[in-house]
Design a protein around this motif. Structure first.
Motif, PDB file in Angstrom:
ATOM      1  N   PHE A  27      43.188 -45.901 -22.380  1.00  0.00           N
ATOM      2  CA  PHE A  27      42.547 -45.088 -21.317  1.00  0.00           C
ATOM      3  C   PHE A  27      41.557 -43.892 -21.864  1.00  0.00           C
ATOM      4  O   PHE A  27      41.779 -43.550 -23.023  1.00  0.00           O
ATOM      5  N   ASP A  28      40.760 -43.301 -21.187  1.00  0.00           N
ATOM      6  CA  ASP A  28      39.752 -42.371 -21.502  1.00  0.00           C
ATOM      7  C   ASP A  28      40.676 -40.962 -21.538  1.00  0.00           C
ATOM      8  O   ASP A  28      40.194 -40.029 -22.228  1.00  0.00           O
ATOM      9  N   GLY A  29      41.427 -40.813 -20.826  1.00  0.00           N
ATOM     10  CA  GLY A  29      42.358 -39.680 -20.768  1.00  0.00           C
ATOM     11  C   GLY A  29      43.416 -39.620 -19.689  1.00  0.00           C
ATOM     12  O   GLY A  29      43.697 -40.713 -19.006  1.00  0.00           O
ATOM     13  N   LYS A  30      44.222 -38.461 -19.351  1.00  0.00           N
ATOM     14  CA  LYS A  30      45.007 -38.503 -18.616  1.00  0.00           C
ATOM     15  C   LYS A  30      44.776 -38.704 -17.015  1.00  0.00           C
ATOM     16  O   LYS A  30      45.378 -39.461 -16.381  1.00  0.00           O
ATOM     17  N   GLU A  31      43.399 -38.295 -16.729  1.00  0.00           N
ATOM     18  CA  GLU A  31      43.172 -38.618 -15.404  1.00  0.00           C
ATOM     19  C   GLU A  31      42.930 -40.291 -15.052  1.00  0.00           C
ATOM     20  O   GLU A  31      43.293 -40.768 -14.144  1.00  0.00           O
ATOM     21  N   ASP A  32      42.204 -40.728 -16.096  1.00  0.00           N
ATOM     22  CA  ASP A  32      41.977 -42.130 -15.975  1.00  0.00           C
ATOM     23  C   ASP A  32      43.254 -42.942 -16.033  1.00  0.00           C
ATOM     24  O   ASP A  32      43.546 -44.089 -15.365  1.00  0.00           O
ATOM     25  N   ALA A  33      44.377 -42.730 -16.969  1.00  0.00           N
ATOM     26  CA  ALA A  33      45.716 -43.299 -16.868  1.00  0.00           C
ATOM     27  C   ALA A  33      46.398 -43.034 -15.351  1.00  0.00           C
ATOM     28  O   ALA A  33      46.899 -44.013 -14.905  1.00  0.00           O
ATOM     29  N   PHE A  34      46.260 -41.975 -14.936  1.00  0.00           N
ATOM     30  CA  PHE A  34      46.902 -41.530 -13.537  1.00  0.00           C
ATOM     31  C   PHE A  34      46.088 -42.495 -12.441  1.00  0.00           C
ATOM     32  O   PHE A  34      46.873 -43.266 -11.664  1.00  0.00           O
ATOM     33  N   LEU A  35      44.962 -42.656 -12.385  1.00  0.00           N
ATOM     34  CA  LEU A  35      44.195 -43.399 -11.246  1.00  0.00           C
ATOM     35  C   LEU A  35      44.767 -44.862 -11.411  1.00  0.00           C
ATOM     36  O   LEU A  35      44.882 -45.567 -10.742  1.00  0.00           O
ATOM     37  N   ALA A  36      44.710 -45.009 -12.961  1.00  0.00           N
ATOM     38  CA  ALA A  36      45.113 -46.747 -13.143  1.00  0.00           C
ATOM     39  C   ALA A  36      46.536 -47.152 -12.669  1.00  0.00           C
ATOM     40  O   ALA A  36      46.881 -48.099 -12.012  1.00  0.00           O
ATOM     41  N   ALA A  37      47.305 -46.159 -12.820  1.00  0.00           N
ATOM     42  CA  ALA A  37      48.910 -46.310 -12.318  1.00  0.00           C
ATOM     43  C   ALA A  37      48.830 -46.110 -10.736  1.00  0.00           C
ATOM     44  O   ALA A  37      49.577 -47.004 -10.104  1.00  0.00           O
ATOM     45  N   HIS A  38      48.022 -45.222 -10.286  1.00  0.00           N
ATOM     46  CA  HIS A  38      48.059 -45.246  -8.736  1.00  0.00           C
ATOM     47  C   HIS A  38      47.455 -46.519  -8.032  1.00  0.00           C
ATOM     48  O   HIS A  38      47.883 -46.927  -7.245  1.00  0.00           O
ATOM     49  N   ARG A  39      46.340 -47.115  -8.714  1.00  0.00           N
ATOM     50  CA  ARG A  39      45.655 -48.091  -8.130  1.00  0.00           C
ATOM     51  C   ARG A  39      46.511 -49.362  -8.306  1.00  0.00           C
ATOM     52  O   ARG A  39      46.640 -50.219  -7.274  1.00  0.00           O
ATOM     53  N   TYR A  40      47.196 -49.530  -9.428  1.00  0.00           N
ATOM     54  CA  TYR A  40      48.304 -50.557  -9.812  1.00  0.00           C
ATOM     55  C   TYR A  40      49.260 -50.744  -8.795  1.00  0.00           C
ATOM     56  O   TYR A  40      49.755 -51.690  -8.009  1.00  0.00           O
ATOM     57  N   GLY A  41      50.023 -49.389  -8.555  1.00  0.00           N
ATOM     58  CA  GLY A  41      51.285 -49.376  -7.691  1.00  0.00           C
ATOM     59  C   GLY A  41      50.924 -49.434  -6.450  1.00  0.00           C
ATOM     60  O   GLY A  41      51.742 -50.204  -5.711  1.00  0.00           O
TER      61      GLY A  41
END
Length: 274
Positions: free
Chosen positions: A83-97
């Motif tokens: 991940f590029d950072g915290k925001e990138d990881a958050f968005l990935a989790a949000h999109r996936y879930g």
């Protein structure tokens, strides 16, 4: 209300349902090490779980990458490889879930030939999944606001997907714009979810099914007709009859055109054949 019909195999798909530090998910070193792709996928899933749990506990603003890595049992260098950072990881989790949620709702909707009962059934799945994974509900519904512009974009894209469930609504008299009314209804449902999750009633979300079902249908059919179309299901809450759709996979939702997401299949570290 009984909720034991919500099977662990159903909620495990959502980020935050499992702990990243579960020994069963550890990657064993040695000559029989898993393929690099499986290792990366497993670490990514653990980080998504760790992020959701950390953000739900501390809030997005106060959660750090180090906190997320500790919760996941994954090192910071590995985090930044994925991940590029915290925001990138958050968005990935949000999109996936949310992709998992839409997919499950779509599968449930497709089991009903009647649009009204399809709305009720898909709402039941939504409420069950959020109630079964409170950390994800908090992260996706409440903390997405703290992400700023990117979070607002994600939320708008999610609400746009919900509008697809209203493709069969009847035309309204008097030149009333159906799309504007659909937007108002979708926004109202989201607002109710936000209020209950924010007030700590996430596990009681299934109790909202009767009122949300009526709320979704009444603007298009009128309260009396909506209640009649929902029939006995209006006052019964969620029953075990909704359970099978949660684990039905993509097959029952095929052709529905609502949020089909092939990325919803997760790799289970305990069964690398998946």
């Amino acid at each position: 209300m009984e909720r034991n019909y919500l099977r662990s195999a159903d909620v495990v798909l959502l980020p935050g349902a499992r702990t990243g530090r579960d020994p069963a998910r550890s990657i064993k070193p040695g000559p029989r090490r898993l393929p690099a792709g499986v290792v990366a996928a497993t670490q990514r899933e653990r980080l998504l779980d760790g992020l959701v749990q950390t953000v739900a506990e501390r809030g997005y603003q106060h959660a750090t990458v180090s906190d997320i890595c500790r919760a996941a049992g994954v090192t910071r260098p590995v985090f930044y490889e994925l991940f590029d950072g915290k925001e990138d990881a958050f968005l990935a989790a949000h999109r996936y879930g949310t992709g998992v949620v839409i997919r499950r709702m779509s599968a449930a909707f497709a089991t009903e030939s009647d649009w009204c009962l399809g709305i009720r059934r898909s709402l039941g799945v939504l409420l069950q999944l959020l109630a079964g994974t409170p950390a994800f509900a908090t992260m996706a519904v409440i903390e997405v606001e703290a992400v700023g512009r990117a979070g607002r974009r994600e939320r708008e894209q999610l609400l746009r997907k919900f509008r697809a469930f209203f493709a069969e609504v009847p035309q309204l008299p008097g030149g009333v714009a159906v799309q504007e009314l659909v937007d108002a209804v979708v926004g109202g449902v989201y607002s109710a979810l936000h209020r209950w999750v924010d007030s700590g009633r996430t596990e009681q979300l299934p109790d909202l099914l009767p009122v949300l079902s009526l709320f979704c249908l009444a603007p298009f059919l009128g309260p009396a007709e909506a209640a009649a179309r929902l029939g006995s299901g209006l006052g019964s809450g969620i029953g075990p009859e909704l359970g099978p759709e949660l684990g039905s996979g993509s097959g029952s939702g095929a052709g529905s055109g609502i949020g089909e997401d092939p990325s919803c299949t997760r790799i289970d570290p305990a069964n690398t054949g998946q």
